[in-house]
Design a protein around this motif. Structure first.
Motif, PDB file in Angstrom:
ATOM      1  N   VAL A 109      -1.819  10.751  21.668  1.00  0.00           N
ATOM      2  CA  VAL A 109      -1.974   9.542  22.481  1.00  0.00           C
ATOM      3  C   VAL A 109      -2.958   8.588  21.815  1.00  0.00           C
ATOM      4  O   VAL A 109      -2.722   7.377  21.741  1.00  0.00           O
ATOM      5  N   ARG A 110      -4.044   9.127  21.317  1.00  0.00           N
ATOM      6  CA  ARG A 110      -5.073   8.294  20.671  1.00  0.00           C
ATOM      7  C   ARG A 110      -4.531   7.623  19.409  1.00  0.00           C
ATOM      8  O   ARG A 110      -4.841   6.456  19.142  1.00  0.00           O
ATOM      9  N   LEU A 134     -10.912  16.828  20.890  1.00  0.00           N
ATOM     10  CA  LEU A 134      -9.713  16.388  21.591  1.00  0.00           C
ATOM     11  C   LEU A 134      -8.612  17.446  21.497  1.00  0.00           C
ATOM     12  O   LEU A 134      -8.528  18.180  20.505  1.00  0.00           O
ATOM     13  N   SER A 135      -7.752  17.478  22.505  1.00  0.00           N
ATOM     14  CA  SER A 135      -6.605  18.384  22.460  1.00  0.00           C
ATOM     15  C   SER A 135      -5.505  17.744  21.615  1.00  0.00           C
ATOM     16  O   SER A 135      -5.586  16.562  21.246  1.00  0.00           O
ATOM     17  N   GLU A 167      -2.470  16.891  22.487  1.00  0.00           N
ATOM     18  CA  GLU A 167      -1.821  15.790  23.203  1.00  0.00           C
ATOM     19  C   GLU A 167      -2.696  14.546  23.195  1.00  0.00           C
ATOM     20  O   GLU A 167      -2.209  13.427  23.047  1.00  0.00           O
ATOM     21  N   GLU A 168      -3.999  14.745  23.370  1.00  0.00           N
ATOM     22  CA  GLU A 168      -4.925  13.613  23.343  1.00  0.00           C
ATOM     23  C   GLU A 168      -4.949  12.953  21.969  1.00  0.00           C
ATOM     24  O   GLU A 168      -5.064  11.727  21.861  1.00  0.00           O
ATOM     25  N   GLU A 203      -2.462   4.683  20.498  1.00  0.00           N
ATOM     26  CA  GLU A 203      -3.321   3.592  20.957  1.00  0.00           C
ATOM     27  C   GLU A 203      -3.958   2.860  19.789  1.00  0.00           C
ATOM     28  O   GLU A 203      -4.020   1.624  19.765  1.00  0.00           O
TER      29      GLU A 203
END
Length: 69
Positions: free
Chosen positions: A16-17, A9-10, A12-13, A20
């Motif tokens: 976000v993860r 994952l990057s 930013e991901e 979540e």
């Protein structure tokens, strides 16, 4: 979630993860408080996933800090 998935994952991901998963954890805890959820070990799994994601973010920050020196 496996570590190999997390490393793919990057940055930013990852952020976000994490958001979540934290939201998911709050919902699971709330549902478990009201009435016992079917699989309470999911709470433990989500907590560990959040920790794994945070560890990867910290590791990447440390790497970028050491590269800039």
């Amino acid at each position: 979630m496996k570590n190999s998935e997390i490393t793919g994952l990057s940055q930013e991901e990852l952020v976000v993860r994490i958001a979540e998963e934290k939201e998911n954890l709050v919902k699971l805890k709330f549902a478990h408080t009201i009435s016992a959820i079917e699989n309470p070990t999911r709470i433990k799994k989500v907590r560990r996933d959040i920790a794994r994601l945070n560890t990867e973010v910290t590791k990447r920050k440390a790497q970028s800090a050491s590269e800039t020196k």
